[in-house]
Design a protein around this motif. Sequence first.
Motif, PDB file in Angstrom:
ATOM      1  N   THR A  44      52.875 -76.795 -59.372  1.00 14.77           N
ATOM      2  CA  THR A  44      52.084 -75.775 -60.060  1.00 14.77           C
ATOM      3  C   THR A  44      51.528 -74.748 -59.078  1.00 14.77           C
ATOM      4  N   ARG A  48      52.376 -70.776 -59.297  1.00 14.35           N
ATOM      5  CA  ARG A  48      51.339 -69.753 -59.433  1.00 14.35           C
ATOM      6  C   ARG A  48      51.389 -68.751 -58.297  1.00 14.35           C
ATOM      7  N   ALA A 250      54.944 -79.815 -64.205  1.00 18.34           N
ATOM      8  CA  ALA A 250      54.381 -78.488 -63.948  1.00 18.34           C
ATOM      9  C   ALA A 250      54.838 -77.505 -65.012  1.00 18.34           C
ATOM     10  N   ALA A 255      52.382 -74.153 -65.711  1.00 19.75           N
ATOM     11  CA  ALA A 255      51.804 -73.703 -64.444  1.00 19.75           C
ATOM     12  C   ALA A 255      50.282 -73.629 -64.477  1.00 19.75           C
TER      13      ALA A 255
END
Lengths: 323, 502
Positions: A44, A48, A250, A255
């Motif tokens: 994640t 991002r 994820a 996310a």
Amino acid sequence: MLLQGAHPMDAYGSLFSHGFGSWAGFAKTLGKATPLMLSGLAVTIGLRSGLFNIGVQGQLVSGALAAGWAGYAIHGLPIYIHLPIALLFGIAFGALVGWIAGALKAYRGIHEVITTIMINSIVLALVDYLAGHNFQEPGQTLARTSAVLPSATIPKIFGLPSGFFFAVLLSWGVWWIFQRTTSGFRLDTVGRNKNAAWYAGISVKRSVLIAMGVGGAIAGLGGAIETLGVIGRFEPTFNTGLGFDGITIALLGRANPLGVIPGAILIGGIRGASASMQFDAGVAPEIVDLILALILFCVTAPFLSKWLRSTEVGAKITSGWSN
Amino acid sequence: MSALLEITNVTKTFPGVVANENISISVSAGEIVALLGENGAGKSTLVKSVFGMVRPDSGEIRIKGELISPGDTSGAIARGVGMVHQHFQLVPVMTVTENIILGDEPKRGIFLNMKAARAEVLALSEKYGLEVDPDAFVEDLAVGTQQRIEILKALRKDVDLLILDEPTAVLTPQETDELLQVMRNLAASGVGVLFITHKLREVMAVADRVVVLRNGRVAGSTSPKETDEEGLAQLMVGRNVVLQVEKGDAKPEAATLVIRELHVNDDRKHLAVSGLNLEVRAGEIVGVAGVEGNGQRELVEAICGMRPRISGEVLVSGEATPDMHPHKVHSMGVSHIPEDREKHGLVSSYSIEDNLVLNQFDREPFAKSWIRNIGALEDNATRLVEEFDIRTPSIKTTASALSGGNKQKVVVARELSQDTRVVVAAQPTRGVDVGSIEFIHNQLIAARDAGAAVLLVSAELDEILSLADRVAVMFGGKIVAILDAKEAERGLVGRLMAGLSA
């Protein structure tokens, strides 16, 4: 499942009752969910920040071995010193493995998907070798290390693995960092628009290093908790696929660092109960994989296609004639 | 001689914009016609209509007297139209030969006949005098050579009309001269050439006729024999639309922004800014006029620390600004309204409140140590939305939901709301509606009156002439003249922009 001759309802019932129906089953689910949650969190952080970190498996396994080694090889320390040291070993090695891929991206411009795949292969082979040779339990033919000493074992709370609660706390912490801190804003901006980040004075290189290093550290911690809290020693076969399930989680969580919590419990439950499903309803473990794949496909297809289009690589693949 | 290409009354509208309005153009065999105009004048849309990539709303396009149906690319190719796109369509890891034969490969049985292909490429290259190495890999070749391959690829299909979309935009001057010679050779062998450009020199050097487009209409049709670069520049920018801006006299003080002997490369490592000197005083607007591609973009990015400087320095209030450190340059009081707001100015998936602090998110009061102060963000956004008249449902709305004018107002609000000593505004009103243009102009004047040194870079000569207190004309990476607003007469500026001496 019907094709295979098993009764689907029996199978789902078995899945539910073993995964979530009893205290022991629940504890097992949470134990399974912990490294999954942390590896999902590592992926994640990458997503991002505009990175596809598929090297979580290697980061996790190196953390697991490092923590396992520190857990059996260091003697004579009280638990409140030995356990943190063992965990730190896991974190440090995971971070190092992630950071290498980050550095290759930041300073040499090599795509992280390629480097993390390569590093995965190297690390997995190396770790297997070490567990079967240098760090092998004396007199053992299996590739596994000696058992972790009690002073480095993560205690359970009411029979539940306490690493789980720590992982939840960490997920929340990462969420808060993205939500409320300047560091999170930096990573987020780089992930959304690298050019604007550069304009705004954010170092893209530094962000790549941080995202890969911190992601690796969290994955390494996941491996350490698995070794020190669930399995009790490092044994490569127990870690198979954890990092790749992390990608699933994820994506399931879109996310969002908080999204990995339910995602990890779900997948942990299914993974934990897959053996019982086989006993009770005769469902082959491959069918469990198939169910997971279907879940992943249904839930993440729209997200993935959007993500692909929004990144530079994706844009090159999907753009046609337009200017 | 009958016309090879005849375009009659072609009109094409996109939502909200008329790209082409009643355009009629013809090209004869062996003739070179230049299509000249500023960015957004409708040149590309027109040639894409000819090639069938754009479907015109009305009007006729005939090739060799035959009407071609709109949107029929293969029909256009079959009738002998070839097009070289601005962005090359080559496979970098394949050889020159492989690229040229791609899509129509000579075969022997089911196998590729590479020997025949190579021979064909050599013959082609000889026939048109376009030298290429058939075995070289495209990725190893210079841009000019890659373009030659594109041209060969187009010529291989027995082309009668060759369309070149801004062929010189990516070339060095030497490569450009070579290309112009190639165009002359092609015309001599009977091919009609239609090429797009906004560079006056090329038009004068090679074209038989020039058609100037402005705002989607034919602004004039002439030939290099009948006019000069100044006349072309005037046709291009037009003299009818003068935006009137109310402003008092500038009260300039000491020089705040000083640029000394600046050298900067463009993306392809060619010198774009070569030894530029410029001073902007507090309380004045200096407008940089110039035909696009004369180093303006590189200048702006180098000032703001976003592009490496080769040599030279940029001083703000006497203090040297660091190279390649946009954050520090910004915190020295340099605001930057970037040329491309979608690429640099905004994160379109962020809310307006986040975009309004994009480059000051880590400063007081928006953050204390490393924790962001959401309350301060919201107050700031609420105030700026009101002050800068940003039309949005809420401060939490993502920037992508806004219109172009309102997006630009977000950028302008962020940059001008700070305590700023220098404002660098690059194309601040590009793609913005008329109402927002006026508003942004007034904000720039307000920044000037508040004591900022404003550097305005714009492709719109009207914008420069109506806003600037002094006009700096940029040509070939240098400031070739600095004029006082009163003496900056359009014809004079146009001549200087074209690289002629006053």
